[in-house]
Write a protein that holds these residues in place. Structure first.
Motif, PDB file in Angstrom:
ATOM      1  N   ASN A   1       0.822  -1.215   0.000  1.00  0.00           N
ATOM      2  CA  ASN A   1       0.000   0.000   0.000  1.00  0.00           C
ATOM      3  C   ASN A   1       0.855   1.264   0.000  1.00  0.00           C
ATOM      4  O   ASN A   1       0.335   2.365   0.169  1.00  0.00           O
ATOM      5  CB  ASN A   1      -0.966  -0.019   1.177  1.00  0.00           C
ATOM      6  N   ASN A   2       2.166   1.067  -0.203  1.00  0.00           N
ATOM      7  CA  ASN A   2       3.093   2.191  -0.332  1.00  0.00           C
ATOM      8  C   ASN A   2       2.965   3.183   0.829  1.00  0.00           C
ATOM      9  O   ASN A   2       2.949   4.395   0.626  1.00  0.00           O
ATOM     10  CB  ASN A   2       2.871   2.916  -1.666  1.00  0.00           C
TER      11      ASN A   2
ATOM     12  N   GLY B   1       5.272   6.062   1.196  1.00  0.00           N
ATOM     13  CA  GLY B   1       5.154   7.195   0.281  1.00  0.00           C
ATOM     14  C   GLY B   1       4.703   8.478   0.971  1.00  0.00           C
ATOM     15  O   GLY B   1       4.841   9.569   0.417  1.00  0.00           O
ATOM     16  N   CYS B   2       4.134   8.345   2.187  1.00  0.00           N
ATOM     17  CA  CYS B   2       3.756   9.529   2.974  1.00  0.00           C
ATOM     18  C   CYS B   2       4.430   9.533   4.343  1.00  0.00           C
ATOM     19  O   CYS B   2       4.834  10.570   4.842  1.00  0.00           O
ATOM     20  CB  CYS B   2       2.239   9.581   3.209  1.00  0.00           C
TER      21      CYS B   2
ATOM     22  N   ALA C   1       3.649  12.709   6.511  1.00  0.00           N
ATOM     23  CA  ALA C   1       2.720  12.196   7.524  1.00  0.00           C
ATOM     24  C   ALA C   1       3.548  11.602   8.669  1.00  0.00           C
ATOM     25  O   ALA C   1       4.739  11.359   8.498  1.00  0.00           O
ATOM     26  CB  ALA C   1       1.816  11.157   6.891  1.00  0.00           C
TER      27      ALA C   1
ATOM     28  N   PRO D   1     -10.778   8.577   4.145  1.00  0.00           N
ATOM     29  CA  PRO D   1     -10.186   9.887   4.427  1.00  0.00           C
ATOM     30  C   PRO D   1     -11.127  10.760   5.248  1.00  0.00           C
ATOM     31  O   PRO D   1     -12.332  10.545   5.236  1.00  0.00           O
ATOM     32  CB  PRO D   1      -9.997  10.462   3.021  1.00  0.00           C
TER      33      PRO D   1
ATOM     34  N   ALA E   1     -11.733  16.548   5.443  1.00  0.00           N
ATOM     35  CA  ALA E   1     -11.691  17.918   5.966  1.00  0.00           C
ATOM     36  C   ALA E   1     -11.039  18.820   4.924  1.00  0.00           C
ATOM     37  O   ALA E   1      -9.936  18.536   4.479  1.00  0.00           O
ATOM     38  CB  ALA E   1     -10.903  17.956   7.271  1.00  0.00           C
TER      39      ALA E   1
ATOM     40  N   ARG F   1      -7.137  19.933   4.397  1.00  0.00           N
ATOM     41  CA  ARG F   1      -6.242  19.140   5.242  1.00  0.00           C
ATOM     42  C   ARG F   1      -5.627  18.001   4.429  1.00  0.00           C
ATOM     43  O   ARG F   1      -6.183  17.540   3.437  1.00  0.00           O
ATOM     44  CB  ARG F   1      -7.005  18.545   6.429  1.00  0.00           C
ATOM     45  N   ARG F   2      -4.445  17.541   4.870  1.00  0.00           N
ATOM     46  CA  ARG F   2      -3.819  16.398   4.205  1.00  0.00           C
ATOM     47  C   ARG F   2      -4.723  15.171   4.331  1.00  0.00           C
ATOM     48  O   ARG F   2      -5.257  14.915   5.401  1.00  0.00           O
ATOM     49  CB  ARG F   2      -2.450  16.120   4.835  1.00  0.00           C
ATOM     50  N   GLN F   3      -4.856  14.458   3.256  1.00  0.00           N
ATOM     51  CA  GLN F   3      -5.784  13.336   3.206  1.00  0.00           C
ATOM     52  C   GLN F   3      -5.046  12.008   3.085  1.00  0.00           C
ATOM     53  O   GLN F   3      -4.112  11.867   2.303  1.00  0.00           O
ATOM     54  CB  GLN F   3      -6.729  13.492   2.003  1.00  0.00           C
ATOM     55  N   MET F   4      -5.513  11.038   3.869  1.00  0.00           N
ATOM     56  CA  MET F   4      -4.978   9.683   3.754  1.00  0.00           C
ATOM     57  C   MET F   4      -6.011   8.838   3.014  1.00  0.00           C
ATOM     58  O   MET F   4      -7.191   8.871   3.356  1.00  0.00           O
ATOM     59  CB  MET F   4      -4.737   9.120   5.150  1.00  0.00           C
ATOM     60  N   PRO F   5      -5.595   8.108   1.979  1.00  0.00           N
ATOM     61  CA  PRO F   5      -6.576   7.330   1.222  1.00  0.00           C
ATOM     62  C   PRO F   5      -7.208   6.218   2.069  1.00  0.00           C
ATOM     63  O   PRO F   5      -6.665   5.823   3.088  1.00  0.00           O
ATOM     64  CB  PRO F   5      -5.754   6.712   0.086  1.00  0.00           C
TER      65      PRO F   5
ATOM     66  N   PHE G   1      -7.742   2.461   2.240  1.00  0.00           N
ATOM     67  CA  PHE G   1      -7.084   1.322   1.603  1.00  0.00           C
ATOM     68  C   PHE G   1      -7.951   0.064   1.605  1.00  0.00           C
ATOM     69  O   PHE G   1      -7.540  -0.965   1.059  1.00  0.00           O
ATOM     70  CB  PHE G   1      -5.738   1.052   2.275  1.00  0.00           C
TER      71      PHE G   1
END
Lengths: 523, 142
Positions: free
Chosen positions: B60-61, B64-65, B76, B99, B102, B105-109, B111
């Motif tokens: 899920n990489n 990468g964040c 992150a 996610p 918001a 705001r930074r968003q996390m997918p 999964f």
């Protein structure tokens, strides 16, 4: 250009520049996501954009190194490339592999891509910079092996110079350490330990050999300084680079579950890593100051000087800044790392590839150098890109210092995300820096299309002969001895043809083996 | 660089000799590290679950964040110690709630991990948090 097969470098360089543009576009996306968190979400999540940004960088630098090797090896070996056809097939294989990989990243979720490409058979994906699917990793290996076969055969069948030997060592090392990309043990500590054998031993090891060889080649061409002198500098630089850089790997083994003694080894040896970069700066300036002719390609010389200086700043100074274990304890994995990464990659590898492109592209387009007008555009792009990258680095350093302070040193540490909010100003300005960099890149591309008064290559003006340009008046000062070729030149406009000797390497009097010479007017 | 005593072949010999010597020394140190690693990496606790969890982490990489023991992206939070910072229940609920949506705001997918994958991932993060990292990170915030 002396050999027709050197032209295979051209598509490699064009592809490199194309991918460079794409890399910067994704860099802008990533930079925007730092401040507008939901920018392009969920279409291009941050992890995808960053992966595309870093992978494109590596791929286009590899295109640049390969193009450089295909250009440089025939000229140094004094014969045509072993197989230009293989080089062209390799080009298309690499381009298609690279393009499909990027499309794969963008088109499907990463987990789907992993499942589709056989990652369950041999899991290698999902590690920083090594995100490529297994087939892409194999593809990269095959492409590099094809290059190695081609240029090694060319060298074996022709003249062997110090520059080709070092370039080949660098490329063979690149292929060898790439093999560790296929090793992904379940034990995270071992995984990380050998992950650095690809990452560190590439960028702070074998890539430095490639860089030194490319820089030496261009400096011989644009300054006309004797090859023996340049070779000696090159050996000193790469000796220092590997003596410090191999054990310098230890600076990555502080906090990943490895024994504590790496803090001593890593700190001591990586603290010495700026030295080869400093010597490289001395080298570049000293050679240009002692130049024996004024090559009309001024901008290639500027790129060469810029490479040395910016690599020293980015890799040397910014690396040293956080390399000592007691400092790294606080800065590890912060924006300081990002700052160093940006200036080091730009200064060392981006700029050395742009140097070789700047020197070779005009020749492959039938000119000694681009017109002064085109060079002026390229000079603007040099300064815009370089200064904006330095500014980006300073901003990320500011962000990093503040981050470390708020999150790690403070008596009442803030959480990661709360700290990030405090850094927004730095990130906004960094994004502006990125836009300026992109403008510089556009100007760079435009410079290829600026016409103007160009000096075309002719029989008497054969680039690659190491003798192009207007000789300087103080040619024969100090220890620089006249070459046999030059001593034979006695009157104007009589090119000396076909002087060659097999004793090039160890001859007490430096001997040039080039086929055509520019007459020296001040003799 | 005009010394007759320090010649090009001297420079070349230092390069070849120095590189070979230091690479061999690096191999010796690698051998020593390999012998000592079992003490700090607590490999005896590498269960099937942990191994599968690392696979979930990779496919899920996540890197990468996030960073893991300080390596990865810096977008992150550090996750090498997230197990101690947040605990199992929080990690699972958090991942299922993503996610946030918001604005700005930074968003996390999302999964879409199965319960088993979530268990595996947590096992991997727990195992990672127990590696002897010489006292890093400086505090619980990572």
């Amino acid at each position: 250009m002396q050999y027709q097969s050197q032209l295979v470098a051209k598509p490699y360089f064009i592809a490199a520049i194309g991918l460079f543009i794409a890399q910067i576009l994704f860099g802008l996306i990533v930079g925007a996501q730092y401040v507008i968190g939901d920018f392009l979400f969920p279409e291009i999540p941050f992890n995808v954009a960053r992966m595309v940004h870093t992978n494109l960088l590596v791929v286009w630098l590899l295109f640049g190194f390969m193009g450089a090797a295909y250009y440089l090896v025939p000229e140094e070996s004094e014969r045509e490339l072993y197989s230009p056809r293989l080089a062209m097939i390799t080009f298309w294989v690499f381009l298609v592999t690279g393009a499909l990989t990027i499309i794969g990243y963008l088109a499907v979720p990463y987990a789907t891509l992993a499942a589709m490409t056989g990652n369950d058979i041999l899991p290698t994906m999902g590690r920083e910079f090594l995100e490529q699917p297994l087939i892409t990793k194999v593809g990269i290996l095959l492409v590099v092996v094809s290059l190695l076969y081609n240029v090694t055969m060319t060298t074996l069948m022709g003249r062997k110079t110090s520059i080709t030997i070092i370039l080949l060592m660098g490329l063979w090392g690149l292929a060898f350490f790439w093999l560790f990309a296929f090793y992904n043990p379940a034990n995270l500590v071992l995984d990380k330990y050998y992950w650095w054998w690809v990452i560190h031993l590439w960028v702070e090891g074998v890539w430095e050999l490639i860089m030194a060889a490319l820089l030496a080649f261009v400096l011989i061409k644009v300054t006309g300084v004797d090859r023996e002198v340049i070779d000696k500098w090159m050996y000193i630089i790469i000796a220092l680079a590997l003596i410090t850089g191999i054990l310098g790997t230890g600076h990555h083994y502080y906090w990943i579950g490895t024994p504590g003694y790496w803090q001593w080894i890593g700190s001591i040896f990586s603290a010495l890593e700026p030295i080869p970069f400093f010597v490289m700066t001395l080298f570049a300036f000293s050679m240009v100051n002692r130049r024996r002719r004024d090559h009309p390609n001024k901008i290639a010389t500027l790129w060469a000087l810029g490479t040395a200086v910016t690599a020293f700043l980015g890799a040397g100074v910014w690396g040293f800044m956080h390399t000592l274990a007691p400092v790294n304890y606080y800065t590890h994995g912060s924006q300081i790392t990002a700052a160093h990464g940006h200036l080091a990659f730009y200064g060392a590898y981006v700029m050395v590839v742009l140097t070789i492109i700047s020197y070779t592209m005009p020749i492959m387009r039938g000119r000694v150098a681009n017109s002064p007008q085109a060079q002026l555009w390229e000079t603007w792009s040099f300064w815009l890109m370089t200064v904006s990258m330095v500014v980006i680095t300073l901003l990320l350093t500011g962000a990093g210092v503040m981050q470390v302070w708020l999150q790690r040193i403070s008596e009442t540490p803030m959480s990661f995300m709360a700290t990030q909010d405090e850094l927004a100003t730095f990130y906004w300005l960094r994004l502006v820096g990125g836009v300026v960099f992109f403008i510089g890149l556009i100007i760079y591309v435009i410079s290829f299309f600026i016409k103007g008064d160009v000096t075309l290559l002719s029989a008497n003006n054969q680039e690659g002969s190491e003798k192009v340009g207007i000789p300087k008046a103080d040619t024969f000062k100090e220890d620089i001895q006249p070459t046999i070729a030059e001593m034979k030149v006695e009157q104007d406009d009589v090119p000396v043809a076909q002087i060659s000797t097999s004793k090039m390497e160890e001859s007490p009097v430096p001997v040039e083996t080039s086929t055509q010479e520019m007459p020296l007017k001040d003799k | 660089m005009s010394s007759v005593y320090f010649t090009k072949s001297a420079a070349r010999n230092i390069f070849f000799g120095g590189s070979v010597f230091f690479f061999l020394l690096f191999l010796v140190l690698t051998f020593d590290t390999t012998r000592k690693l079992p003490k700090s990496d607590h490999r005896e606790n590498l269960t099937e679950e942990v191994v599968r969890g690392k696979h979930v982490w990779e496919t899920n990489n996540c890197v990468g964040c996030h960073s893991l023991l300080g390596e990865g992206a810096y977008f992150a939070p550090e996750l090498g110690n997230v197990y101690t910072r947040r605990g199992e229940a929080f990690i699972k609920v958090w991942m299922q709630a993503m996610p946030t949506g918001a604005p700005g705001r930074r968003q996390m997918p999302q999964f879409n991990l199965t319960d088993e994958q979530l268990d595996d991932l947590v096992a991997f993060l727990k195992w990672t948090s127990e590696i002897d990292t010489q006292g890093w990170p400086p505090n619980i915030e990572g």
